[in-house]
Scaffold this motif. Structure first.
Motif, PDB file in Angstrom:
ATOM      1  N   PRO A 132       0.789  -1.236   0.000  1.00  0.00           N
ATOM      2  CA  PRO A 132       0.000   0.000   0.000  1.00  0.00           C
ATOM      3  C   PRO A 132       0.821   1.287   0.000  1.00  0.00           C
ATOM      4  N   VAL A 133       2.118   1.200   0.368  1.00  0.00           N
ATOM      5  CA  VAL A 133       2.957   2.395   0.470  1.00  0.00           C
ATOM      6  C   VAL A 133       4.193   2.214  -0.402  1.00  0.00           C
ATOM      7  N   VAL A 134       4.412   3.163  -1.304  1.00  0.00           N
ATOM      8  CA  VAL A 134       5.584   3.124  -2.177  1.00  0.00           C
ATOM      9  C   VAL A 134       6.473   4.318  -1.854  1.00  0.00           C
ATOM     10  N   ALA A 135       7.781   4.145  -1.986  1.00  0.00           N
ATOM     11  CA  ALA A 135       8.707   5.209  -1.581  1.00  0.00           C
ATOM     12  C   ALA A 135       9.934   5.217  -2.464  1.00  0.00           C
ATOM     13  N   CYS A 136      10.586   6.388  -2.507  1.00  0.00           N
ATOM     14  CA  CYS A 136      11.825   6.519  -3.266  1.00  0.00           C
ATOM     15  C   CYS A 136      12.684   7.623  -2.672  1.00  0.00           C
ATOM     16  N   ALA A 137      13.973   7.543  -2.953  1.00  0.00           N
ATOM     17  CA  ALA A 137      14.873   8.680  -2.799  1.00  0.00           C
ATOM     18  C   ALA A 137      14.978   9.323  -4.170  1.00  0.00           C
ATOM     19  N   SER A 138      15.141  10.633  -4.215  1.00  0.00           N
ATOM     20  CA  SER A 138      15.084  11.274  -5.522  1.00  0.00           C
ATOM     21  C   SER A 138      15.794  12.612  -5.536  1.00  0.00           C
ATOM     22  N   THR A 139      16.327  12.951  -6.725  1.00  0.00           N
ATOM     23  CA  THR A 139      16.785  14.312  -6.983  1.00  0.00           C
ATOM     24  C   THR A 139      15.708  15.092  -7.720  1.00  0.00           C
ATOM     25  N   GLY A 140      14.513  14.501  -7.864  1.00  0.00           N
ATOM     26  CA  GLY A 140      13.381  15.232  -8.428  1.00  0.00           C
ATOM     27  C   GLY A 140      12.532  14.461  -9.409  1.00  0.00           C
ATOM     28  N   ASN A 141      13.138  13.897 -10.456  1.00  0.00           N
ATOM     29  CA  ASN A 141      12.360  13.235 -11.492  1.00  0.00           C
ATOM     30  C   ASN A 141      11.686  11.957 -11.004  1.00  0.00           C
ATOM     31  N   THR A 142      12.409  11.163 -10.223  1.00  0.00           N
ATOM     32  CA  THR A 142      11.824   9.921  -9.716  1.00  0.00           C
ATOM     33  C   THR A 142      10.633  10.213  -8.819  1.00  0.00           C
ATOM     34  N   SER A 143      10.758  11.231  -7.987  1.00  0.00           N
ATOM     35  CA  SER A 143       9.662  11.556  -7.073  1.00  0.00           C
ATOM     36  C   SER A 143       8.426  12.024  -7.832  1.00  0.00           C
ATOM     37  N   SER A 144       8.621  12.827  -8.878  1.00  0.00           N
ATOM     38  CA  SER A 144       7.484  13.285  -9.681  1.00  0.00           C
ATOM     39  C   SER A 144       6.767  12.104 -10.322  1.00  0.00           C
ATOM     40  N   SER A 145       7.551  11.202 -10.873  1.00  0.00           N
ATOM     41  CA  SER A 145       6.975  10.046 -11.537  1.00  0.00           C
ATOM     42  C   SER A 145       6.266   9.132 -10.547  1.00  0.00           C
ATOM     43  N   LEU A 146       6.918   8.854  -9.439  1.00  0.00           N
ATOM     44  CA  LEU A 146       6.302   8.010  -8.416  1.00  0.00           C
ATOM     45  C   LEU A 146       4.975   8.602  -7.949  1.00  0.00           C
ATOM     46  N   ALA A 147       4.972   9.904  -7.685  1.00  0.00           N
ATOM     47  CA  ALA A 147       3.770  10.551  -7.180  1.00  0.00           C
ATOM     48  C   ALA A 147       2.605  10.375  -8.151  1.00  0.00           C
ATOM     49  N   ALA A 148       2.867  10.526  -9.442  1.00  0.00           N
ATOM     50  CA  ALA A 148       1.805  10.411 -10.440  1.00  0.00           C
ATOM     51  C   ALA A 148       1.289   8.981 -10.551  1.00  0.00           C
ATOM     52  N   TYR A 149       2.192   8.024 -10.650  1.00  0.00           N
ATOM     53  CA  TYR A 149       1.766   6.635 -10.838  1.00  0.00           C
ATOM     54  C   TYR A 149       1.134   6.061  -9.575  1.00  0.00           C
ATOM     55  N   ALA A 150       1.616   6.461  -8.413  1.00  0.00           N
ATOM     56  CA  ALA A 150       0.993   6.019  -7.173  1.00  0.00           C
ATOM     57  C   ALA A 150      -0.433   6.555  -7.078  1.00  0.00           C
ATOM     58  N   ALA A 151      -0.625   7.810  -7.491  1.00  0.00           N
ATOM     59  CA  ALA A 151      -1.965   8.389  -7.477  1.00  0.00           C
ATOM     60  C   ALA A 151      -2.898   7.616  -8.396  1.00  0.00           C
ATOM     61  N   ARG A 152      -2.411   7.236  -9.574  1.00  0.00           N
ATOM     62  CA  ARG A 152      -3.224   6.458 -10.504  1.00  0.00           C
ATOM     63  C   ARG A 152      -3.571   5.093  -9.934  1.00  0.00           C
ATOM     64  N   ALA A 153      -2.659   4.517  -9.153  1.00  0.00           N
ATOM     65  CA  ALA A 153      -2.879   3.181  -8.593  1.00  0.00           C
ATOM     66  C   ALA A 153      -3.628   3.213  -7.267  1.00  0.00           C
ATOM     67  N   GLY A 154      -3.817   4.402  -6.700  1.00  0.00           N
ATOM     68  CA  GLY A 154      -4.470   4.506  -5.398  1.00  0.00           C
ATOM     69  C   GLY A 154      -3.571   4.108  -4.247  1.00  0.00           C
ATOM     70  N   LEU A 155      -2.260   4.284  -4.410  1.00  0.00           N
ATOM     71  CA  LEU A 155      -1.295   3.935  -3.373  1.00  0.00           C
ATOM     72  C   LEU A 155      -0.757   5.196  -2.701  1.00  0.00           C
ATOM     73  N   LYS A 156      -0.277   5.060  -1.490  1.00  0.00           N
ATOM     74  CA  LYS A 156       0.334   6.175  -0.774  1.00  0.00           C
ATOM     75  C   LYS A 156       1.794   6.293  -1.189  1.00  0.00           C
ATOM     76  N   ALA A 157       2.231   7.523  -1.508  1.00  0.00           N
ATOM     77  CA  ALA A 157       3.602   7.747  -1.967  1.00  0.00           C
ATOM     78  C   ALA A 157       4.360   8.629  -0.987  1.00  0.00           C
ATOM     79  N   ILE A 158       5.569   8.213  -0.634  1.00  0.00           N
ATOM     80  CA  ILE A 158       6.464   8.998   0.213  1.00  0.00           C
ATOM     81  C   ILE A 158       7.775   9.178  -0.533  1.00  0.00           C
ATOM     82  N   VAL A 159       8.243  10.418  -0.638  1.00  0.00           N
ATOM     83  CA  VAL A 159       9.488  10.689  -1.356  1.00  0.00           C
ATOM     84  C   VAL A 159      10.484  11.369  -0.417  1.00  0.00           C
ATOM     85  N   PHE A 160      11.719  10.937  -0.491  1.00  0.00           N
ATOM     86  CA  PHE A 160      12.801  11.477   0.332  1.00  0.00           C
ATOM     87  C   PHE A 160      13.757  12.224  -0.588  1.00  0.00           C
TER      88      PHE A 160
END
Length: 413
Positions: A132-160
């Motif tokens: 249910p929870v997806v996470a990443c470390a990012s310099t920016g692009n990974t976090s943007s992508s994760l946030a969008a795809y997690a939203a589409r999947a209905g998952l909670k996204a945390i970015v560091f």
């Protein structure tokens, strides 16, 4: 039935590819190995899927799904990623001292970077595994992508993210898609270690490129490019190098395409790093005998990484393709970026490292001036507008609001 398995790069152990793990028990990196004779005919199937109206068939990742992640269609989280353009530019050929360059622009993906290809695979796997929870470390692009795809999947996204070292445009994207951001008092490598620790503790599903499913998505950059070229391989493929996920993925894509008979020769890979963030290049100059971490600093924030976790995979990619690694200065990167922008194509700074690298490698006679070269641009121009404004002033003339004044001003332009 799928014959995919996880295989360790360091030892001979294999695992079920649906097992929740990021590394081998020996500590080695994992990759997905496919062993299905039907994959030799996958290009024909991928071509037919382009006529389909189903999103996962049109996707530049999932049209190749049997060779990526053979998931049920109901588990695929897609935003029509891929289908990115290959550009030609006489002006950029001239700038690089070359005659046969093309540029595949991954900044045309849904969130503006190549990360969407890996993220569609990783988030689809998170959904399949019930995480249910997806996470990443990012310099920016990974976090943007994760946030969008997690939203589409209905998952909670945390970015560091490293505090104060991410462009505002990328941060705005991440927050806009609804992810929870945590700014780490440290650099990317510190953030990466936190995510690894949380993932190993079972608190989150890690979607950084240590996750072997990310690599499977990203390798389709090469397969789609080859498909668009009617499976005629270029002489060179040039890519920026940060955490080295793309270098790893590209090498795997080339090896598999060659092994399965899709192409008759292997392109050579050239990985280009920023001079202030060049641990892979430094290792290359020592025949990859070691990897030394460094404190990374470069205007190309997407590749500002001092300890690339994909190092073993990337080394194999360079060796297997008879590839090369070099570095370029921030000044060279921004000069190349200006050239790409003024050609009407545009990219973020990290992407421009490719053109700067080609110019350098042509001057050194490593890349021949007429060889067939494909540069991969990894991010959209608007990913880091601050970088443009740091080196270019707004060229705008202030005039009175009447035709006579404007006419006189135009005569002076």
């Amino acid at each position: 039935m799928s014959q995919a398995r996880f295989a360790c790069l360091q030892c001979t152990r294999t695992y079920d590819w649906l097992e929740l793990r990021y590394a081998c028990d020996c500590g080695g990196l994992l990759e997905v190995k496919h062993n299905d004779p039907a994959l030799r005919q996958l290009p024909d199937k991928a071509e037919l899927r382009l006529t389909s109206r189903k999103p996962y068939d049109r996707s530049g990742v999932w049209r190749f799904r049997e060779g990526v992640l053979p998931l049920p269609e109901s588990m695929i989280v897609t935003q029509n990623e891929g289908q990115t353009t290959i550009y030609e530019s006489a002006a950029l050929n001239q700038w690089a001292g070359h005659s046969n360059l093309t540029l595949k622009h991954e900044g045309e993906n849904p969130t503006g970077s190549f990360k969407d290809r890996g993220m569609t695979a990783a988030v689809s796997m998170a959904k399949r595994l019930g995480m249910p929870v997806v996470a990443c470390a990012s310099t920016g692009n990974t976090s943007s992508s994760l946030a969008a795809y997690a939203a589409r999947a209905g998952l909670k996204a945390i970015v560091f993210l490293p505090a104060g070292k991410v462009s505002q445009g990328k941060m705005a994207q991440t927050l806009g898609y609804g992810a929870k951001g945590m700014a780490i008092r440290g650099d990317f490598d510190d953030a990466m270690q936190i995510v690894r620790d949380l993932a190993n503790a079972g608190r989150v599903y890690m979607v950084n490129s240590l996750n072997p499913h990310r690599i499977e998505g990203q390798k389709t950059i090469i397969w789609e490019m080859l498909q668009d070229r009617n499976w005629h391989a270029p002489d060179w493929i040039v890519v920026p190098g940060g955490n080295l996920g793309n270098t790893s993925a590209f090498g795997k894509a080339i090896d598999e395409a060659y092994e399965w008979g899709w192409i008759t020769k292997k392109p050579r890979l050239a990985t280009i790093q920023a001079e202030g963030a060049n641990p892979f290049f430094r290792s290359y100059t020592k025949d990859f005998s070691s990897l030394e971490a460094l404190t990374a600093e470069t205007i190309a924030t997407a590749i500002r990484i001092g300890y690339p976790v994909n190092f073993p995979r990337a080394v194999r990619s360079i060796i297997n393709t008879n590839g090369v690694v070099t570095d370029v200065t921030d000044t060279e990167i921004m000069a190349a970026k200006t050239a790409i922008d003024h050609a009407g194509i545009g990219c973020e700074p990290a992407s421009a490292a490719t053109l700067a690298g080609v110019r350098k490698l042509v001057k050194k006679n490593i890349i021949g001036p007429e060889e067939d070269v494909v540069l991969v641009l990894t991010g959209h121009m608007l990913k880091d507008p601050d970088a443009i404004l740091k080196v270019q002033t707004l060229d705008c003339t202030e005039v009175d609001a009447n035709v006579d004044a404007i006419t006189k001003a135009l005569d002076r332009v």
